[in-house]
Scaffold this motif. Structure first.
Motif, PDB file in Angstrom:
ATOM      1  N   SER A 109      -4.349 -14.316   9.097  1.00 21.98           N
ATOM      2  CA  SER A 109      -2.737 -14.741   9.113  1.00 21.98           C
ATOM      3  C   SER A 109      -3.086 -15.780   9.901  1.00 21.98           C
ATOM      4  O   SER A 109      -2.893 -14.988  10.743  1.00 21.98           O
ATOM      5  CB  SER A 109      -1.837 -14.431   8.272  1.00 21.98           C
ATOM      6  OG  SER A 109      -1.669 -13.391   7.438  1.00 21.98           O
ATOM      7  N   TYR A 110      -2.193 -16.516   9.845  1.00 25.78           N
ATOM      8  CA  TYR A 110      -2.332 -17.173  11.067  1.00 25.78           C
ATOM      9  C   TYR A 110      -0.408 -17.767  11.366  1.00 25.78           C
ATOM     10  O   TYR A 110      -0.065 -18.495  10.801  1.00 25.78           O
ATOM     11  CB  TYR A 110      -2.767 -18.561  11.849  1.00 25.78           C
ATOM     12  CG  TYR A 110      -3.435 -19.074  12.690  1.00 25.78           C
ATOM     13  CD1 TYR A 110      -3.460 -18.392  14.220  1.00 25.78           C
ATOM     14  CD2 TYR A 110      -3.510 -20.403  12.873  1.00 25.78           C
ATOM     15  CE1 TYR A 110      -3.381 -19.501  14.759  1.00 25.78           C
ATOM     16  CE2 TYR A 110      -3.342 -21.099  14.178  1.00 25.78           C
ATOM     17  CZ  TYR A 110      -3.260 -20.801  15.026  1.00 25.78           C
ATOM     18  OH  TYR A 110      -3.925 -21.506  16.936  1.00 25.78           O
ATOM     19  N   ARG A 111       0.087 -18.143  12.735  1.00 27.40           N
ATOM     20  CA  ARG A 111       1.113 -18.206  12.652  1.00 27.40           C
ATOM     21  C   ARG A 111       1.836 -18.064  11.995  1.00 27.40           C
ATOM     22  O   ARG A 111       1.809 -16.798  11.316  1.00 27.40           O
ATOM     23  CB  ARG A 111       1.245 -19.809  13.051  1.00 27.40           C
ATOM     24  CG  ARG A 111       0.265 -20.165  13.640  1.00 27.40           C
ATOM     25  CD  ARG A 111       1.068 -20.518  15.423  1.00 27.40           C
ATOM     26  NE  ARG A 111       0.173 -20.836  16.099  1.00 27.40           N
ATOM     27  CZ  ARG A 111      -0.640 -21.760  16.892  1.00 27.40           C
ATOM     28  NH1 ARG A 111       0.183 -23.058  16.112  1.00 27.40           N
ATOM     29  NH2 ARG A 111      -1.034 -22.122  17.998  1.00 27.40           N
ATOM     30  N   ARG A 112       3.077 -18.219  11.586  1.00 22.46           N
ATOM     31  CA  ARG A 112       4.434 -18.038  10.289  1.00 22.46           C
ATOM     32  C   ARG A 112       3.921 -18.873   9.340  1.00 22.46           C
ATOM     33  O   ARG A 112       4.346 -18.891   8.179  1.00 22.46           O
ATOM     34  CB  ARG A 112       5.737 -17.908  10.802  1.00 22.46           C
ATOM     35  CG  ARG A 112       5.455 -17.138  11.885  1.00 22.46           C
ATOM     36  CD  ARG A 112       7.329 -16.816  11.712  1.00 22.46           C
ATOM     37  NE  ARG A 112       6.993 -15.931  13.329  1.00 22.46           N
ATOM     38  CZ  ARG A 112       7.750 -14.820  13.264  1.00 22.46           C
ATOM     39  NH1 ARG A 112       7.651 -14.056  12.073  1.00 22.46           N
ATOM     40  NH2 ARG A 112       7.639 -13.768  14.399  1.00 22.46           N
ATOM     41  N   ALA A 153      -4.914 -22.168   3.622  1.00 19.89           N
ATOM     42  CA  ALA A 153      -3.461 -21.989   2.598  1.00 19.89           C
ATOM     43  C   ALA A 153      -2.730 -22.582   3.574  1.00 19.89           C
ATOM     44  O   ALA A 153      -2.214 -21.357   4.091  1.00 19.89           O
ATOM     45  CB  ALA A 153      -3.287 -21.221   1.451  1.00 19.89           C
ATOM     46  N   GLU A 154      -1.882 -23.504   3.181  1.00 14.46           N
ATOM     47  CA  GLU A 154      -0.570 -23.559   4.021  1.00 14.46           C
ATOM     48  C   GLU A 154       0.601 -22.766   2.933  1.00 14.46           C
ATOM     49  O   GLU A 154       1.042 -23.824   1.535  1.00 14.46           O
ATOM     50  CB  GLU A 154      -0.041 -24.687   4.414  1.00 14.46           C
ATOM     51  CG  GLU A 154       0.586 -25.299   4.909  1.00 14.46           C
ATOM     52  CD  GLU A 154       1.046 -26.977   6.008  1.00 14.46           C
ATOM     53  OE1 GLU A 154       2.425 -27.410   6.377  1.00 14.46           O
ATOM     54  OE2 GLU A 154       0.461 -27.821   5.627  1.00 14.46           O
ATOM     55  N   VAL A 155       1.622 -22.816   3.405  1.00 12.47           N
ATOM     56  CA  VAL A 155       2.505 -21.387   2.748  1.00 12.47           C
ATOM     57  C   VAL A 155       3.596 -22.275   3.288  1.00 12.47           C
ATOM     58  O   VAL A 155       3.906 -21.485   4.105  1.00 12.47           O
ATOM     59  CB  VAL A 155       2.369 -20.155   2.534  1.00 12.47           C
ATOM     60  CG1 VAL A 155       3.380 -19.562   1.422  1.00 12.47           C
ATOM     61  CG2 VAL A 155       0.857 -19.620   2.162  1.00 12.47           C
ATOM     62  N   ALA A 156       5.002 -22.338   2.361  1.00 11.45           N
ATOM     63  CA  ALA A 156       5.891 -22.695   3.004  1.00 11.45           C
ATOM     64  C   ALA A 156       6.631 -21.292   3.143  1.00 11.45           C
ATOM     65  O   ALA A 156       6.385 -20.672   2.011  1.00 11.45           O
ATOM     66  CB  ALA A 156       6.716 -23.294   1.639  1.00 11.45           C
ATOM     67  N   HIS A 157       8.194 -21.076   3.622  1.00  9.90           N
ATOM     68  CA  HIS A 157       8.329 -20.172   3.957  1.00  9.90           C
ATOM     69  C   HIS A 157       9.143 -20.106   2.698  1.00  9.90           C
ATOM     70  O   HIS A 157       9.768 -20.940   2.202  1.00  9.90           O
ATOM     71  CB  HIS A 157       9.272 -20.525   5.049  1.00  9.90           C
ATOM     72  CG  HIS A 157       9.012 -19.985   6.585  1.00  9.90           C
ATOM     73  ND1 HIS A 157       9.577 -20.551   7.637  1.00  9.90           N
ATOM     74  CD2 HIS A 157       7.374 -20.968   6.936  1.00  9.90           C
ATOM     75  CE1 HIS A 157       8.851 -20.498   8.539  1.00  9.90           C
ATOM     76  NE2 HIS A 157       7.567 -20.797   8.504  1.00  9.90           N
ATOM     77  N   PRO A 158       9.100 -18.629   2.757  1.00 12.36           N
ATOM     78  CA  PRO A 158       9.664 -18.385   1.604  1.00 12.36           C
ATOM     79  C   PRO A 158      12.150 -18.758   1.695  1.00 12.36           C
ATOM     80  O   PRO A 158      12.152 -19.123   2.347  1.00 12.36           O
ATOM     81  CB  PRO A 158      10.114 -16.895   1.207  1.00 12.36           C
ATOM     82  CG  PRO A 158       9.962 -16.920   2.558  1.00 12.36           C
ATOM     83  CD  PRO A 158       9.000 -17.993   3.191  1.00 12.36           C
ATOM     84  N   GLY A 159      12.570 -19.134   0.253  1.00 15.07           N
ATOM     85  CA  GLY A 159      14.006 -19.308   0.412  1.00 15.07           C
ATOM     86  C   GLY A 159      14.080 -20.364  -0.539  1.00 15.07           C
ATOM     87  O   GLY A 159      13.169 -21.465  -1.188  1.00 15.07           O
TER      88      GLY A 159
END
Length: 492
Positions: free
Chosen positions: A279-282, A297-303
């Motif tokens: 994992s890297y950054r958030r 993979a660029e993962v969008a923040h949950p919400g």
């Protein structure tokens, strides 16, 4: 350009303003001669006699993405500056029956079978490794035939993803549970069991079956102090330019599945086999095949409703293996023993231990903003053994490298004299500053420890972790200082 990386060159560069120096933080540093005390020093609750060599050198670590501590906690940091900001976790943890936990790092939860359990951490300063322990607080282990050793799947920030397998006598099935351990700066840590991921194929949509997750292809991303994402990437032989992503966001009740997600720049992705997930950054999860490269993979923040992640391929700075890498005699081998991609506070690092006939060389690389690789430092066998003035370390090829999360030019290695051949042999963990060519620290583990049941359990966990890669975690940074004060095992 997708990912921006910043880096501080220790002693030679300027520090980015986003990197905050932790009070009292230091790295044991240079010395002209390796001083090794004659007596060994056993670590509490660890089954091996441990020899420690260390000295002092002030470094400026990065603090990217980590929260500031309160003033009351900061004052304690000054008094206990030797506490680790990060640790190296063994893959397999220990199991203690009829134990109520250490009341410091312990967190309690329940298995899918309804049995109460807790996990704790025995923390130590790198290059010493740390252990996870599984406890059954209510009497002995759940039932006869149950064997459950916790496995550390992944870690990021204040969260650690764990796999716990419980097997019972026939005809009861095997239960595979996944838990997320979350460290908290205030209050007790938590342990949350994830829901089962169900496979819903075209033939069983009305009767879905529990899906067997791949621990090798699972990762966890800490998106904030309260939210996280767990993901698994699945690739089929026919999916050269796409992958399936199984995604779970904290606060939700079910897994989401994104099928046939396209992989940009996917040349060279054939014959893919995931060796590691970091994992890297958030925002980023990275699946690594050490013979092929990386899928980011660029993962969008949950919400709200999670979005389909964006995937793209990045080659490593070494020539990929062409064609099918599987050998009929030795299989795929163990590439993670000589290669490691690490996420640090200064960016993504890649370490390659290259075998050259009867010798070897070590190269450290950095992933740059334009998604190219920069060679940072190199060390050959003669230079490495020249740092061991007393000639005490075994002349074997270093394995399972781990880059220091706070010092981008420091790498920890495992030196194994051959436990499979000689049970009396010592395993060494060393810490080397690649750029300054300095031996910073050494820790030796001998199997001549106590024969008590608890120590035997710890020894079993360490032996089960042999030939498996390590996990870097900055989880200790998020624990209250009072917890660290009581829990950290140190040698002086």
């Amino acid at each position: 350009m997708r990912i921006t990386t910043t880096e501080t060159e220790t002693g030679t560069g300027t520090q980015n303003s986003s990197h905050r120096r932790r009070k009292g933080s230091s790295v044991r540093g240079p010395y002209t001669g390796v001083h090794r005390p004659g007596a060994t020093h056993p670590i509490a609750s660890v089954p091996t006699a441990t020899m420690r060599i260390s000295s002092k050198e002030t470094e400026i670590p990065g603090g990217h993405g980590r929260p500031k501590r309160s003033s009351s906690t900061s004052s304690l940091e000054d008094a206990h500056a030797s506490n680790p900001a990060w640790v190296i976790l063994n893959r397999f943890g220990a199991r203690r029956d009829s134990f109520d936990g250490d009341r410091t790092t312990s967190a309690v939860s329940y298995t899918s079978g309804g049995k109460e359990m807790s996990v704790s951490f025995e923390l130590a300063m790198p290059p010493e490794t740390s252990l996870l322990t599984l406890d059954w607080p209510q009497g002995p282990r759940p039932s006869e035939g149950t064997t459950s050793y916790p496995y550390v799947v992944a870690a990021h920030g204040n969260v650690v993803l764990l796999e716990i397998i419980s097997t019972a006598k026939y005809p009861r099935p095997t239960a595979i549970d996944y838990f997320v351990y979350k460290a908290k700066a205030s209050g007790e840590p938590s342990l949350t069991r994830l829901p089962v991921c169900y496979w819903k194929g075209a033939s069983n949509r009305d009767n879905p079956r529990p899906r067997i997750m791949s621990r090798v292809a699972m990762g966890i991303l800490s998106c904030s102090k309260d939210s996280f994402v767990v993901a698994e990437m699945e690739r089929r032989s026919y999916q050269h330019s796409a992958a399936n992503i199984y995604l779970f966001c904290s606060g939700s009740e079910d897994w989401r599945v994104f099928r046939d997600v396209p992989i940009d720049h996917s040349h060279g992705v054939g014959w893919w086999s995931t060796d590691a997930v970091l994992s890297y950054r958030r925002r980023y999860l990275i699946w690594v095949d050490y013979l092929r490269g990386m899928i980011v993979a660029e993962v969008a923040h949950p919400g709200g409703d999670p979005q389909e992640p964006a995937l793209w391929y990045v080659p490593l700075p070494v020539d990929p293996v062409l064609g099918n890498p599987y050998d009929s005699d030795r299989g795929r081998g163990c590439p993670e023993a000589s290669r490691n991609v690490c996420a640090t506070h200064h960016g993504i690092k890649f370490v390659n231990v290259n075998q050259c006939g009867g010798s070897f060389s070590i190269t450290l690389w950095s992933w740059c903003e334009d998604e190219t690789w920069r060679k940072d430092a190199a060390l050959d066998a003669a230079q490495l053994w020249g740092l061991d003035c007393e000639n005490r370390l075994p002349n074997v090829r270093p394995e399972f490298p781990v880059v220091d999360m706070e010092n981008p030019y420091t790498v920890c290695f495992l030196l194994n004299e051959g436990h499979h051949i000689d049970p009396e042999a010592t395993t060494w963990m060393i810490k080397v500053h690649m750029k300054k060519k300095i031996l910073l620290d050494c820790t030796g583990y001998s199997n001549n420890g106590s024969s008590s049941h608890q120590n035997t359990t710890y020894m079993t966990a360490r032996r089960m972790s042999e030939r498996l890669s390590f996990i870097s975690s900055e989880m200790p940074y998020y624990l209250p200082e009072q917890t660290m004060k009581r829990n950290v095992k140190t040698c002086t």
